[in-house]
Design a protein around this motif. Structure first.
Motif, PDB file in Angstrom:
ATOM      1  N   TRP A   1      -5.132  -5.449  -5.089  1.00 16.61           N
ATOM      2  CA  TRP A   1      -5.373  -4.011  -4.977  1.00 16.61           C
ATOM      3  C   TRP A   1      -6.875  -3.824  -4.699  1.00 16.61           C
ATOM      4  O   TRP A   1      -7.676  -3.667  -5.593  1.00 16.61           O
ATOM      5  CB  TRP A   1      -4.924  -3.346  -6.282  1.00 16.61           C
ATOM      6  CG  TRP A   1      -5.038  -1.864  -6.296  1.00 16.61           C
ATOM      7  CD1 TRP A   1      -5.290  -1.027  -5.250  1.00 16.61           C
ATOM      8  CD2 TRP A   1      -4.891  -1.019  -7.451  1.00 16.61           C
ATOM      9  NE1 TRP A   1      -5.307   0.276  -5.663  1.00 16.61           N
ATOM     10  CE2 TRP A   1      -5.065   0.310  -7.013  1.00 16.61           C
ATOM     11  CE3 TRP A   1      -4.636  -1.258  -8.809  1.00 16.61           C
ATOM     12  CZ2 TRP A   1      -5.004   1.397  -7.885  1.00 16.61           C
ATOM     13  CZ3 TRP A   1      -4.575  -0.172  -9.664  1.00 16.61           C
ATOM     14  CH2 TRP A   1      -4.744   1.141  -9.208  1.00 16.61           C
TER      15      TRP A   1
ATOM     16  N   TYR B   1       1.007   4.245  -2.641  1.00 18.10           N
ATOM     17  CA  TYR B   1       0.756   5.673  -2.342  1.00 18.10           C
ATOM     18  C   TYR B   1       1.883   6.561  -2.868  1.00 18.10           C
ATOM     19  O   TYR B   1       1.681   7.734  -3.131  1.00 18.10           O
ATOM     20  CB  TYR B   1       0.616   5.922  -0.829  1.00 18.10           C
ATOM     21  CG  TYR B   1      -0.461   5.096  -0.135  1.00 18.10           C
ATOM     22  CD1 TYR B   1      -1.635   4.731  -0.784  1.00 18.10           C
ATOM     23  CD2 TYR B   1      -0.299   4.682   1.196  1.00 18.10           C
ATOM     24  CE1 TYR B   1      -2.597   3.973  -0.144  1.00 18.10           C
ATOM     25  CE2 TYR B   1      -1.262   3.934   1.840  1.00 18.10           C
ATOM     26  CZ  TYR B   1      -2.404   3.569   1.167  1.00 18.10           C
ATOM     27  OH  TYR B   1      -3.354   2.821   1.797  1.00 18.10           O
TER      28      TYR B   1
ATOM     29  N   THR C   1      -6.330   5.953   0.740  1.00 18.71           N
ATOM     30  CA  THR C   1      -5.046   6.493   1.178  1.00 18.71           C
ATOM     31  C   THR C   1      -4.875   6.105   2.646  1.00 18.71           C
ATOM     32  O   THR C   1      -5.821   5.627   3.281  1.00 18.71           O
ATOM     33  CB  THR C   1      -4.981   8.029   1.049  1.00 18.71           C
ATOM     34  OG1 THR C   1      -5.966   8.605   1.913  1.00 18.71           O
ATOM     35  CG2 THR C   1      -5.216   8.482  -0.377  1.00 18.71           C
TER      36      THR C   1
ATOM     37  N   SER D   1       0.833  -1.205   0.000  1.00 20.28           N
ATOM     38  CA  SER D   1       0.000   0.000   0.000  1.00 20.28           C
ATOM     39  C   SER D   1       0.868   1.256   0.000  1.00 20.28           C
ATOM     40  O   SER D   1       0.638   2.168  -0.798  1.00 20.28           O
ATOM     41  CB  SER D   1      -0.926   0.009   1.216  1.00 20.28           C
ATOM     42  OG  SER D   1      -1.812  -1.097   1.175  1.00 20.28           O
TER      43      SER D   1
ATOM     44  N   SER E   1      -4.905   0.473   0.614  1.00 13.33           N
ATOM     45  CA  SER E   1      -5.248   0.134  -0.772  1.00 13.33           C
ATOM     46  C   SER E   1      -5.105  -1.363  -1.063  1.00 13.33           C
ATOM     47  O   SER E   1      -5.865  -1.913  -1.843  1.00 13.33           O
ATOM     48  CB  SER E   1      -4.361   0.924  -1.742  1.00 13.33           C
ATOM     49  OG  SER E   1      -2.998   0.597  -1.554  1.00 13.33           O
TER      50      SER E   1
ATOM     51  N   ASP F   1      -8.962   3.800  -4.563  1.00 12.75           N
ATOM     52  CA  ASP F   1      -8.678   5.192  -4.197  1.00 12.75           C
ATOM     53  C   ASP F   1      -8.366   5.386  -2.708  1.00 12.75           C
ATOM     54  O   ASP F   1      -8.412   6.498  -2.209  1.00 12.75           O
ATOM     55  CB  ASP F   1      -9.851   6.097  -4.615  1.00 12.75           C
ATOM     56  CG  ASP F   1     -11.136   5.688  -3.912  1.00 12.75           C
ATOM     57  OD1 ASP F   1     -11.157   4.608  -3.284  1.00 12.75           O
ATOM     58  OD2 ASP F   1     -12.118   6.463  -3.976  1.00 12.75           O
TER      59      ASP F   1
END
Ligand code: ADP
Ligand code: MG
Length: 417
Positions: free
Chosen positions: A326, A167, A332, A163, A319, A330
């Protein structure tokens, strides 16, 4: 490093020949190296805007390694790929090798945190779960949980590492490449906020989670695939195929508080349990203002899901669910959202497999599968009716029974970016 380009090591050699004296030249070279490191961090800070701060420098990092994580090669991976990088970047660290489960948890619970500028784990997600819960069990949890945390993927379930790599807007990476990317982030030392989720279990125990709460298919795969851990991250794909063959339905009740819904607070919010309220009356760990007692009905502002037959329920706040899953395109680290997915009974095996294969590219929501539901929520409650089953938090098995959870936006701090 611009977005969309794989990270590569390029060596440039410079010679300082200011004066005859070698020591003076060395000092000057070190001054340059220091200035270049500082400038690169300052540039990254500007690029990231106000969100990130920096690990204090010169920093002292504790790196906790679980020697048994993944294929049992975490220590070797560290020596081969990271030791040199950290030395070159002038990041001093102390390596601590865990000796048993909950060793890291006990250690950070008692540690003198003024000695450390960051706590980094080299393992899978399970060791970070230990560290976060150790920090939250301290009397000074409010301060302790502000210690910057870092992750270096050494396990078989490296969801947070995948993740944070995502990011940073880098193209997907696996194995050693993912490890190098996370090592590089540690060298840069940028720090951002990390949401935590407080989870109440039936026995009134409370745990803090940074990744996921799972029941049904996902939880079963996670635990059953433990026996294939020698194959590394691919264990989840093997587990998925095995579980598909014996696909089952899980009965339970699910309710949640949507993200945009005013909470309509419970009359008696979930107070910390006796364990968390010592006799001096000082409350340990944050109050879960959105949650009523587990034995009370959910407030009216909550949505109660009509279905009671599920194939899976997955609440995730990063994420990635695994290096190659995945789950939330979107998400975070600090969006303040619990991303809630559930799949209801009736889905065929091929359709479920298609969802997981699509998830590799984050395309499962575009499959148009009528059994898959996705909601953004602040809190949720799950009450299994099926007598037997598995519930996992951050990939670790917890007690089976009713659970409820609420988000605490930006409660912790994470090295990434
Ligand atoms: P993996 O992704 O390979 O499963 P984890 O970091 O999730 O790696 O660790 C797996 C489990 O091992 C976790 O439950 C963790 O608490 C536990 N653990 C940590 N250190 C040790 C140790 N030294 N010996 C045995 N278990 C450990
Ligand atoms: Mg694990």
């Amino acid at each position: 490093m611009s977005a969309g380009v794989a990270r590569q090591r390029v060596e440039q050699s410079f010679r300082v020949a200011l004066v005859q004296d070698a020591r003076t030249n060395l000092r000057e070279a070190e001054r340059w190296a220091c200035a270049i490191r500082d400038a690169s961090v300052q540039q990254a800070l500007r690029k990231d805007g106000v969100k990130n701060s920096e690990v204090r420098r010169p920093c002292r990092v504790m790196i906790l390694v679980n020697p048994l994580s993944g294929r049992g090669q975490a220590l070797q991976l560290f020596t081969n790929h990271l030791q040199g990088m950290l030395t070159e970047a002038a990041v001093p660290y102390t390596l601590v090798i865990t000796e048993h489960q909950n060793h890291a948890r006990e250690l950070v619970k008692k540690a003198d945190l003024s000695q450390w500028d960051a706590l980094v784990i080299m393992s899978g997600d399970g060791l970070l779960f230990e560290v976060i819960n150790g920090l939250m069990e301290r009397d000074d949890w409010q301060e302790a949980i502000q210690t910057p945390l870092g992750i270096l993927p050494g396990g078989s379930g490296n969801a947070l590492a995948a993740s944070v790599h995502h990011y940073s807007q880098s193209p997907p990476a696996w194995n050693e490449e993912l490890l190098l990317s996370c090592g590089f982030m540690l060298c840069k030392g940028l720090v951002g906020s990390l949401d935590l989720v407080s989870i109440h279990l039936a026995s009134k125990q409370r745990v803090f989670s940074f990744l996921s709460l799972a029941w049904g298919f996902v939880a079963d795969v996670d635990i059953e695939s433990e026996k294939y851990r020698h194959v590394g991250a691919i264990r989840f794909l093997m587990g998925t195929l095995v579980r598909l063959a014996s696909l089952r339905v899980y009965q339970g009740r699910l309710a949640y508080l949507p993200i945009n819904q005013k909470p309509n607070l419970p009359s008696t919010p979930q107070r910390p349990s006796l364990l968390e309220t010592p006799c001096d009356g000082k409350i340990r760990a944050p109050l879960d203002s959105l949650l009523p007692g587990l034995e009370q009905p959910v407030p009216e502002s909550w949505t109660v899901v009509k279905a009671e037959d599920f194939v899976l329920v997955l609440a995730i706040y990063q994420s990635h669910l695994a290096e190659d899953l995945w789950a939330v395109p979107d998400a975070t680290a600090d969006d303040g959202i619990i991303h809630l997915f559930y799949v209801t009974a009736g889905i065929s095996r091929p359709a479920l497999l298609r969802l997981f294969l699509a998830m590799e590219k984050g395309a499962h929501l575009a499959c148009g599968c009528p059994y898959l539901v996705y909601e953004k929520v602040q809190a949720l409650r799950l009450e299994p009716i099926s007598r037997e089953g598995v519930i996992t938090v951050d990939g670790e098995t917890v007690e089976y029974g009713p659970v409820q959870a609420q988000i605490h936006p930006g409660l912790a701090r994470l090295i990434y970016g």
